[in-house]
Scaffold this motif. Structure first.
Motif, short mmCIF file in Angstrom:
data_model
loop_
_atom_site.label_atom_id
_atom_site.label_comp_id
_atom_site.label_asym_id
_atom_site.label_seq_id
_atom_site.Cartn_x
_atom_site.Cartn_y
_atom_site.Cartn_z
N ALA A 94 -2.60 5.26 4.11
CA ALA A 94 -3.27 4.26 4.94
C ALA A 94 -3.05 2.93 4.64
N TRP A 95 -2.51 2.41 3.36
CA TRP A 95 -2.34 1.08 3.12
C TRP A 95 -0.95 0.75 3.97
N GLU A 96 -0.26 1.64 3.94
CA GLU A 96 0.95 1.27 4.77
C GLU A 96 0.79 0.71 6.14
N GLN A 97 -0.14 1.24 6.72
CA GLN A 97 -0.55 0.98 8.10
C GLN A 97 -1.45 -0.16 8.02
N ILE A 98 -2.13 -0.41 7.17
CA ILE A 98 -3.36 -1.45 7.25
C ILE A 98 -2.84 -2.67 6.81
N LYS A 99 -1.57 -2.83 6.00
CA LYS A 99 -0.99 -4.06 5.59
C LYS A 99 -0.34 -4.61 6.77
N LYS A 100 0.11 -3.55 7.81
CA LYS A 100 0.95 -4.19 9.00
C LYS A 100 -0.01 -5.19 9.80
N THR A 101 -1.07 -4.85 9.74
CA THR A 101 -2.24 -5.95 10.32
C THR A 101 -2.52 -7.40 9.76
N GLY A 102 -1.50 -7.54 8.62
CA GLY A 102 -1.85 -8.81 8.14
C GLY A 102 -2.78 -8.97 7.07
N VAL A 103 -3.55 -7.85 6.53
CA VAL A 103 -4.33 -7.84 5.52
C VAL A 103 -3.47 -8.07 4.13
N THR A 104 -3.89 -9.09 3.52
CA THR A 104 -3.28 -9.45 2.14
C THR A 104 -3.85 -8.58 0.99
N LEU A 105 -2.75 -8.03 0.00
CA LEU A 105 -3.02 -7.66 -1.23
C LEU A 105 -3.31 -8.43 -2.13
N GLU A 106 -4.25 -8.38 -3.20
CA GLU A 106 -5.01 -9.14 -4.01
C GLU A 106 -4.69 -8.22 -5.53
N GLN A 107 -4.55 -9.04 -6.63
CA GLN A 107 -4.55 -8.39 -7.64
C GLN A 107 -6.10 -7.88 -8.32
#
Length: 365
Positions: A94-107
């Motif tokens: 699911a994350w692989e799809q979500i990150k394509k929308t520009g959502v950034t990952l944080e620690q």
């Protein structure tokens, strides 16, 4: 936990896209959660003790029961409603799809523990995103798990989206009815005067137990039938043949005895547990009650809980109880019979304790 009459003290339920409302609360492992309040994942008394530790209960399962599709950053993500989880978990697919929308990952510095484990999950990080379900939206935090096979929707977010509700109903489910079938109000079947007193006593008893309730009017009306039992008592039944024509079957899979015996292969210690009250532990939605209305010499009544005779009741009941024990190894149910097995006494007793722990928040044994 159950009261004297088999009603649960826990007050939450969830409703999935198939109309089923239920909840599956279990206490966090080795944390001594408040007795009778398994739905509170973090203890209000020992808030400082919990620190940043979070808990999720079901992470590895191939069973799709209880899953709904939640829109996260315009991506539809299948998520399991986990009303015992204090966080939202998103799996890698699911994350692989979500990150394509520009959502950034944080620690992420939180420790997240699966139920019964002292080893925290491996987290890739966390993110904030807008989640939608129906006409409701919420901005929430999502934890990205690098292990696990499914995404979980935690308690707080599920409540914000209107999926999980806190209220007086427990295990409420919806009987789907066909709108093409015209409601039928059948006439009363008059009872002999000699049995009317016994019928009145039984009606009062089940009304006190919150199984039925009086109503003034209903489009659906079925007749009451009294059937003599071998011991001399009378059984009250409702002839719902006409009503069943409007009930839409759920078609949940019911295991056979051979299926259960196959899964017990290798077991040397086996226990069988009977569930108290059976169908009457499952509450019906308000909109599903009218079709259960029946007429007596004392007026109209309708069922507040799942009743015998409804064509969809066996498979709906089987599905609800199966979800209660989701994730419990060596545990299967056939309707209200729970089978617990293990290869030795130690494994069997451990699994039996898990059954009691799960049932304590859901049902009465």
């Amino acid at each position: 936990m159950a009261t004297e009459h088999g009603k649960m003290k826990t007050q939450s339920h969830t409703k999935n896209e198939n109309g089923l409302k239920m909840q599956n609360f279990l206490p966090p492992p080795n944390k001594g959660g408040a007795a009778g309040h398994a739905n509170f994942v973090q203890s209000q008394v020992n808030a400082s003790f919990w620190s940043d530790d979070e808990y999720v209960f079901i992470l590895h399962s191939n069973n799709s029961n209880g899953q709904i599709k939640v829109n996260i950053a315009n991506i539809n993500v299948p998520m399991l409603i986990d009303s015992g989880a204090s966080v939202n978990i998103v799996d890698m697919s699911a994350w692989e799809q979500i990150k394509k929308t520009g959502v950034t990952l944080e620690q992420c510095s939180k420790n997240v523990f699966p139920y019964g484990s002292t080893t925290p999950l491996e987290l890739l990080g966390k993110c904030s995103a807008i989640v939608r379900f129906g006409d409701r939206t919420a901005k929430t935090e999502l934890l990205i798990a690098s292990t696990g096979t499914r995404s979980l929707l935690g308690k707080e977010t599920a409540m914000q989206l209107g999926i999980l509700k806190i209220g007086p109903k427990v295990n409420a489910l919806s009987d789907k009815t066909s709108q093409s079938v015209k409601p039928v109000a059948q006439p009363i079947r008059r009872l002999p005067y000699v049995v009317r007193g016994k019928v009145e006593e039984k009606l009062k008893r089940v009304q006190v137990l919150d199984i039925i309730e009086p109503v003034s009017v209903s489009e659906w009306v079925s007749p009451l039938v009294v059937v003599p039992k071998p011991n001399g008592e009378d059984r009250i039944c409702v002839d719902v043949c006409m009503a069943n024509e409007a009930v839409v079957r759920q078609r949940h899979l019911i295991p056979t005895v051979d299926d259960i015996l196959h899964e017990m292969n290798g077991a040397k210690v086996v226990s069988k547990i009977d569930l108290k009250w059976g169908y009457h532990q499952i509450e019906l939605d308000e909109e599903s009650r009218n079709i259960t209305t029946f007429v007596t010499h004392k007026g109209l009544f309708r069922y507040k809980r799942l009743m015998f005779g409804i064509s969809a009741a066996p498979e709906m009941y089987q599905n609800v109880i199966s979800q209660v024990f989701e994730g419990c190894e060596g545990v299967r149910n056939l309707y209200d019979d729970i089978i617990v097995c293990g290869k030795d006494d130690s494994e069997h007793d451990q699994r039996l304790e898990e059954v009691f722990r799960a049932s304590r928040t859901e049902i009465s044994l």
